[in-house]
Design a protein around this motif. Structure first.
Motif, PDB file in Angstrom:
ATOM      1  N   SER A 298       6.283  -9.360  -9.022  1.00 23.40           N
ATOM      2  CA  SER A 298       7.393  -8.437  -8.740  1.00 23.40           C
ATOM      3  C   SER A 298       7.952  -8.583  -7.323  1.00 23.40           C
ATOM      4  CB  SER A 298       6.941  -6.992  -8.977  1.00 23.40           C
ATOM      5  OG  SER A 298       5.871  -6.671  -8.110  1.00 23.40           O
ATOM      6  N   GLY A 299       7.375  -9.474  -6.511  1.00 25.88           N
ATOM      7  CA  GLY A 299       7.888  -9.697  -5.160  1.00 25.88           C
ATOM      8  C   GLY A 299       6.816  -9.562  -4.095  1.00 25.88           C
ATOM      9  N   ALA A 300       7.278  -9.441  -2.845  1.00 30.09           N
ATOM     10  CA  ALA A 300       6.353  -9.365  -1.703  1.00 30.09           C
ATOM     11  C   ALA A 300       5.711  -7.991  -1.623  1.00 30.09           C
ATOM     12  CB  ALA A 300       7.105  -9.671  -0.415  1.00 30.09           C
ATOM     13  N   LYS A 301       4.411  -7.973  -1.414  1.00 28.20           N
ATOM     14  CA  LYS A 301       3.634  -6.735  -1.279  1.00 28.20           C
ATOM     15  C   LYS A 301       2.594  -6.954  -0.193  1.00 28.20           C
ATOM     16  CE  LYS A 301       5.412  -4.851  -5.048  1.00 28.20           C
ATOM     17  NZ  LYS A 301       6.421  -3.840  -4.955  1.00 28.20           N
ATOM     18  N   GLU A 302       1.881  -5.908   0.163  1.00 33.88           N
ATOM     19  CA  GLU A 302       0.787  -6.052   1.117  1.00 33.88           C
ATOM     20  C   GLU A 302      -0.286  -5.008   0.845  1.00 33.88           C
ATOM     21  OE1 GLU A 302       2.176  -3.744   5.109  1.00 33.88           O
ATOM     22  OE2 GLU A 302       3.143  -5.675   4.744  1.00 33.88           O
ATOM     23  N   PHE A 303      -1.482  -5.330   1.286  1.00 39.54           N
ATOM     24  CA  PHE A 303      -2.592  -4.385   1.268  1.00 39.54           C
ATOM     25  C   PHE A 303      -3.471  -4.693   2.464  1.00 39.54           C
ATOM     26  CE2 PHE A 303      -4.049  -7.937  -1.356  1.00 39.54           C
ATOM     27  CZ  PHE A 303      -5.352  -8.153  -0.933  1.00 39.54           C
ATOM     28  N   THR A 304      -4.296  -3.729   2.836  1.00 38.50           N
ATOM     29  CA  THR A 304      -5.153  -3.877   4.012  1.00 38.50           C
ATOM     30  C   THR A 304      -6.609  -3.716   3.608  1.00 38.50           C
ATOM     31  OG1 THR A 304      -3.406  -3.038   5.443  1.00 38.50           O
ATOM     32  CG2 THR A 304      -5.643  -2.966   6.321  1.00 38.50           C
ATOM     33  N   VAL A 305      -7.453  -4.559   4.188  1.00 39.12           N
ATOM     34  CA  VAL A 305      -8.899  -4.482   3.978  1.00 39.12           C
ATOM     35  C   VAL A 305      -9.534  -4.021   5.282  1.00 39.12           C
ATOM     36  CG1 VAL A 305     -10.996  -5.816   3.543  1.00 39.12           C
ATOM     37  CG2 VAL A 305      -8.938  -6.247   2.185  1.00 39.12           C
ATOM     38  N   LEU A 306     -10.346  -2.968   5.201  1.00 36.55           N
ATOM     39  CA  LEU A 306     -11.141  -2.506   6.330  1.00 36.55           C
ATOM     40  C   LEU A 306     -12.493  -3.197   6.238  1.00 36.55           C
ATOM     41  CD1 LEU A 306     -11.773  -0.713   8.771  1.00 36.55           C
ATOM     42  CD2 LEU A 306     -12.388   1.108   7.148  1.00 36.55           C
ATOM     43  N   VAL A 307     -12.827  -3.969   7.264  1.00 41.36           N
ATOM     44  CA  VAL A 307     -14.083  -4.722   7.293  1.00 41.36           C
ATOM     45  C   VAL A 307     -15.120  -3.902   8.050  1.00 41.36           C
ATOM     46  CG1 VAL A 307     -15.205  -6.842   8.061  1.00 41.36           C
ATOM     47  CG2 VAL A 307     -12.856  -6.904   7.168  1.00 41.36           C
ATOM     48  N   HIS A 308     -16.279  -3.701   7.404  1.00 44.45           N
ATOM     49  CA  HIS A 308     -17.387  -2.929   7.981  1.00 44.45           C
ATOM     50  C   HIS A 308     -18.486  -3.900   8.411  1.00 44.45           C
ATOM     51  CE1 HIS A 308     -15.834   0.914   6.486  1.00 44.45           C
ATOM     52  NE2 HIS A 308     -15.490   0.249   5.397  1.00 44.45           N
ATOM     53  N   GLU A 309     -18.586  -4.130   9.699  1.00 41.95           N
ATOM     54  CA  GLU A 309     -19.593  -5.076  10.187  1.00 41.95           C
ATOM     55  C   GLU A 309     -21.013  -4.626   9.830  1.00 41.95           C
ATOM     56  OE1 GLU A 309     -20.777  -5.595  14.419  1.00 41.95           O
ATOM     57  OE2 GLU A 309     -19.791  -7.529  14.131  1.00 41.95           O
ATOM     58  N   ASP A 310     -21.251  -3.320   9.804  1.00 44.92           N
ATOM     59  CA  ASP A 310     -22.607  -2.842   9.527  1.00 44.92           C
ATOM     60  C   ASP A 310     -23.023  -3.062   8.077  1.00 44.92           C
ATOM     61  OD1 ASP A 310     -20.666  -0.838   8.887  1.00 44.92           O
ATOM     62  OD2 ASP A 310     -22.223   0.703   8.878  1.00 44.92           O
ATOM     63  N   TRP A 311     -22.094  -3.243   7.172  1.00 46.94           N
ATOM     64  CA  TRP A 311     -22.442  -3.516   5.777  1.00 46.94           C
ATOM     65  C   TRP A 311     -23.019  -4.917   5.629  1.00 46.94           C
ATOM     66  CZ3 TRP A 311     -17.746  -1.793   2.281  1.00 46.94           C
ATOM     67  CH2 TRP A 311     -17.585  -0.403   2.386  1.00 46.94           C
ATOM     68  N   SER A 312     -22.430  -5.874   6.325  1.00 43.98           N
ATOM     69  CA  SER A 312     -22.807  -7.280   6.197  1.00 43.98           C
ATOM     70  C   SER A 312     -22.361  -8.003   7.469  1.00 43.98           C
ATOM     71  CB  SER A 312     -22.111  -7.883   4.957  1.00 43.98           C
ATOM     72  OG  SER A 312     -22.296  -9.262   4.872  1.00 43.98           O
ATOM     73  N   PRO A 313     -23.156  -7.911   8.533  1.00 46.58           N
ATOM     74  CA  PRO A 313     -22.726  -8.477   9.815  1.00 46.58           C
ATOM     75  C   PRO A 313     -22.386  -9.967   9.772  1.00 46.58           C
ATOM     76  CG  PRO A 313     -24.705  -7.139  10.092  1.00 46.58           C
ATOM     77  CD  PRO A 313     -24.457  -7.253   8.622  1.00 46.58           C
ATOM     78  N   ILE A 314     -23.176 -10.734   9.057  1.00 52.44           N
ATOM     79  CA  ILE A 314     -22.915 -12.178   8.985  1.00 52.44           C
ATOM     80  C   ILE A 314     -21.646 -12.441   8.186  1.00 52.44           C
ATOM     81  CG2 ILE A 314     -23.809 -14.405   8.179  1.00 52.44           C
ATOM     82  CD1 ILE A 314     -26.653 -13.222   8.699  1.00 52.44           C
ATOM     83  N   GLY A 315     -21.506 -11.758   7.055  1.00 56.11           N
ATOM     84  CA  GLY A 315     -20.306 -11.915   6.231  1.00 56.11           C
ATOM     85  C   GLY A 315     -19.049 -11.469   6.964  1.00 56.11           C
ATOM     86  N   ALA A 316     -19.118 -10.320   7.639  1.00 57.46           N
ATOM     87  CA  ALA A 316     -17.962  -9.819   8.393  1.00 57.46           C
ATOM     88  C   ALA A 316     -17.590 -10.794   9.506  1.00 57.46           C
ATOM     89  CB  ALA A 316     -18.260  -8.436   8.969  1.00 57.46           C
ATOM     90  N   GLY A 317     -18.597 -11.338  10.169  1.00 54.63           N
ATOM     91  CA  GLY A 317     -18.337 -12.295  11.246  1.00 54.63           C
ATOM     92  C   GLY A 317     -17.694 -13.574  10.737  1.00 54.63           C
ATOM     93  N   ARG A 318     -18.185 -14.086   9.614  1.00 55.39           N
ATOM     94  CA  ARG A 318     -17.593 -15.306   9.044  1.00 55.39           C
ATOM     95  C   ARG A 318     -16.169 -15.043   8.587  1.00 55.39           C
ATOM     96  NH1 ARG A 318     -19.004 -20.301   7.021  1.00 55.39           N
ATOM     97  NH2 ARG A 318     -20.149 -20.274   8.977  1.00 55.39           N
ATOM     98  N   PHE A 319     -15.923 -13.870   7.986  1.00 52.45           N
ATOM     99  CA  PHE A 319     -14.570 -13.542   7.539  1.00 52.45           C
ATOM    100  C   PHE A 319     -13.617 -13.500   8.737  1.00 52.45           C
ATOM    101  CE2 PHE A 319     -11.398 -10.215   6.212  1.00 52.45           C
ATOM    102  CZ  PHE A 319     -10.706 -11.026   5.324  1.00 52.45           C
ATOM    103  N   ARG A 320     -14.038 -12.850   9.817  1.00 46.20           N
ATOM    104  CA  ARG A 320     -13.201 -12.803  11.028  1.00 46.20           C
ATOM    105  C   ARG A 320     -12.910 -14.221  11.521  1.00 46.20           C
ATOM    106  NH1 ARG A 320     -11.810  -9.596  15.528  1.00 46.20           N
ATOM    107  NH2 ARG A 320     -13.009  -7.786  14.876  1.00 46.20           N
ATOM    108  N   GLU A 321     -13.948 -15.049  11.546  1.00 49.45           N
ATOM    109  CA  GLU A 321     -13.792 -16.430  12.017  1.00 49.45           C
ATOM    110  C   GLU A 321     -12.765 -17.185  11.164  1.00 49.45           C
ATOM    111  OE1 GLU A 321     -16.762 -20.256  12.861  1.00 49.45           O
ATOM    112  OE2 GLU A 321     -17.506 -18.566  11.670  1.00 49.45           O
ATOM    113  N   LEU A 322     -12.841 -17.027   9.857  1.00 48.52           N
ATOM    114  CA  LEU A 322     -11.917 -17.708   8.950  1.00 48.52           C
ATOM    115  C   LEU A 322     -10.493 -17.185   9.090  1.00 48.52           C
ATOM    116  CD1 LEU A 322     -14.330 -17.875   5.915  1.00 48.52           C
ATOM    117  CD2 LEU A 322     -13.279 -19.873   7.013  1.00 48.52           C
TER     118      LEU A 322
END
Length: 186
Positions: A49-73
């Motif tokens: 249907s066109g351009a849209k957006e959404f936001t993800v809130l990243v919680h470092e305390d849930w998965s510090p390694i995963g959150a860090g890798r996501f930020r890096e990427l």
């Protein structure tokens, strides 16, 4: 053919409501904590249907390694102009293969270690995909469309959540099923 392409942009976490008055020192301390911990990533997506957006809130305390890798990427712009390649409305939407095979290949060799699952795989929660092998997380991610608590025991540790009405956008991502075959597009 239909597709959903996106750009991911990190947004600073705003810890101060407009009505809150803080000293410059406290504000600086809160900003430093926010930079080192939770952060937001805005996804700009193209859906049928066109351009849209959404936001993800990243919680470092849930998965510090995963959150860090996501930020890096995200900071490396790895996910910019990539596509969702696995969309299963009764399960999840998956992405995380860069359009440049050389870039994807170099990151695929940089696995991250598994972490304990601290929160369950609820609808709207984002998690790294992995194989059945230990410590196999790389770049592929998925957003749960439904309650996937069954994944908790398999070690899928969520690190972020789609905010607000963002799941309305996620559910509009073109349902490509499991095509193209990720083995062919890696």
């Amino acid at each position: 053919s239909q597709f959903c392409q996106f750009v991911a942009v990190i947004q600073p976490l705003d810890l101060r409501p407009d009505s809150m008055q803080l000293s410059a020192v406290v504000a600086a301390m809160l900003a430093a904590v926010a930079a080192a911990a939770d952060f937001r990533v805005k996804f700009e997506v193209e859906v049928p249907s066109g351009a849209k957006e959404f936001t993800v809130l990243v919680h470092e305390d849930w998965s510090p390694i995963g959150a860090g890798r996501f930020r890096e990427l995200v900071e490396a712009k790895f996910y910019d102009n990539t596509r969702f390649f696995r969309v299963l409305p009764s399960f999840m939407v998956q992405f995380g293969l860069n359009g440049d095979p050389d870039v994807s290949s170099s990151w695929r060799a940089k696995t991250i270690t598994d972490e304990p699952v601290k929160v369950t795989n609820k609808p709207g929660y984002m998690t790294f995909a992995k194989t059945g092998a230990p410590n196999s997380r790389t770049t592929q991610l998925f957003i749960n469309n439904v309650d996937n608590a069954r994944l908790d025991g398999m070690g899928f540790a969520p690190f972020g959540e789609v905010e607000g009405d963002g799941m309305e956008v996620v559910k509009k991502i073109y349902n490509c099923g499991e095509k193209p075959n990720q083995g062919k597009i890696q």
